[in-house]
Design a protein around this motif. Structure first.
Motif, short mmCIF file in Angstrom:
data_model
loop_
_atom_site.label_atom_id
_atom_site.label_comp_id
_atom_site.label_asym_id
_atom_site.label_seq_id
_atom_site.Cartn_x
_atom_site.Cartn_y
_atom_site.Cartn_z
N LEU A 246 0.83 -1.20 0.00
CA LEU A 246 0.00 0.00 0.00
C LEU A 246 0.86 1.25 0.00
O LEU A 246 0.62 2.19 -0.78
N LEU A 247 1.88 1.30 0.85
CA LEU A 247 2.77 2.46 0.88
C LEU A 247 3.52 2.62 -0.43
O LEU A 247 3.71 3.75 -0.92
N LEU A 248 3.94 1.52 -1.02
CA LEU A 248 4.63 1.57 -2.32
C LEU A 248 3.70 2.12 -3.40
O LEU A 248 4.13 2.92 -4.24
N LYS A 249 2.45 1.74 -3.38
CA LYS A 249 1.48 2.23 -4.37
C LYS A 249 1.22 3.72 -4.17
O LYS A 249 1.11 4.47 -5.15
N VAL B 10 -7.05 0.27 -6.06
CA VAL B 10 -6.01 -0.63 -5.57
C VAL B 10 -5.65 -0.30 -4.13
O VAL B 10 -5.50 -1.19 -3.29
N MET B 11 -5.51 0.99 -3.81
CA MET B 11 -5.18 1.38 -2.44
C MET B 11 -6.29 1.01 -1.47
O MET B 11 -6.03 0.55 -0.36
N GLY B 12 -7.53 1.19 -1.88
CA GLY B 12 -8.65 0.81 -1.02
C GLY B 12 -8.74 -0.68 -0.82
O GLY B 12 -9.01 -1.16 0.30
N ALA B 13 -8.50 -1.45 -1.87
CA ALA B 13 -8.53 -2.91 -1.75
C ALA B 13 -7.41 -3.39 -0.84
O ALA B 13 -7.62 -4.29 -0.01
N GLY C 280 -13.25 -1.68 1.16
CA GLY C 280 -12.18 -0.68 1.21
C GLY C 280 -12.04 0.07 -0.10
O GLY C 280 -11.85 1.30 -0.11
N ALA C 281 -12.13 -0.64 -1.21
CA ALA C 281 -12.03 0.01 -2.52
C ALA C 281 -13.17 0.99 -2.73
O ALA C 281 -12.97 2.11 -3.22
N ALA C 282 -14.38 0.60 -2.36
CA ALA C 282 -15.53 1.50 -2.50
C ALA C 282 -15.39 2.73 -1.61
O ALA C 282 -15.70 3.85 -2.03
N ALA C 283 -14.89 2.53 -0.40
CA ALA C 283 -14.76 3.66 0.53
C ALA C 283 -13.72 4.66 0.04
O ALA C 283 -13.95 5.88 0.08
N ASP D 152 -14.24 -13.06 4.51
CA ASP D 152 -13.01 -13.29 3.74
C ASP D 152 -12.40 -11.98 3.29
O ASP D 152 -13.05 -10.93 3.25
N SER D 153 -11.15 -12.07 2.88
CA SER D 153 -10.39 -10.91 2.45
C SER D 153 -11.02 -10.18 1.25
O SER D 153 -11.00 -8.95 1.22
#
Length: 175
Positions: A27-30, A52-55, A108-111, A100-101
């Motif tokens: 996440l930090l790399l992205k 991607v960051m939210g996921a 997370g992606a939607a948020a 599940d993940s």
């Protein structure tokens, strides 16, 4: 690059290829790579990186919640055994299950998408249309509706703090 995609894909599909620390590092790399690309004027944007960051954030949060629930259940079970009670007598905590993940990744992606673009229905409906998972609709709507409110509140606090630090402009130059 292709192997990294397979690893992330297996984690979001429910595999345990990445740990919590690995997801946070990814996440930090992205975040850093997206910021560098935006500042350099490279082709791209913030739409796909926000998903991607939210996921990644959602999947990392799932691993954290799973660890906390497992630790709490183990502690409660050992306490009940030390008192001579049958495990599970005091409630349902030892039998709680965490989703599940992929479910956490979708929420997370939607948020993040809804928070970034201030479009809660777009974030929730886009992720629902991608997955067609009816059991995740309410968490999607809750996260996508709450995300922009939190982002707006944080922006107002930052602006207020910035205004308090600025010197007053009413100083008169007597020269």
């Amino acid at each position: 690059l292709f192997k990294g995609y397979e690893t992330v894909n297996s984690v979001l599909a429910g595999g345990d290829a990445l740990t919590f620390g690995g997801l946070v590092a990814l996440l930090l790399l992205k975040i850093v790579s997206t910021a560098i690309c935006l500042e350099c004027g490279l082709v791209g944007g913030v739409f796909a990186p926000s998903i991607v960051m939210g996921a990644g954030t959602g999947a990392a949060y799932q691993k954290l919640v799973l660890a906390l629930v497992a630790a709490a259940a183990a502690a409660l079970t050992s306490l009940q055994l030390s008192l001579g009670l049958t495990p599970g007598v005091w409630g349902i905590l030892p039998t709680l299950q965490v989703a599940d993940s992929p479910a956490y990744a979708m929420v997370g992606a939607a948020a993040v998408l809804a928070s970034l673009f201030r479009a809660p229905l777009t974030g929730a409906m886009l992720l629902f249309e991608l997955t067609r998972a009816y059991d995740i609709v309410l968490p999607l709507l809750a996260a996508a509706g709450t995300g922009p409110l939190v982002a707006e509140f944080a922006n107002r606090r930052i602006e207020e703090a910035g205004r308090r630090r600025e010197p007053p402009n009413d100083a008169v130059d007597v020269a």
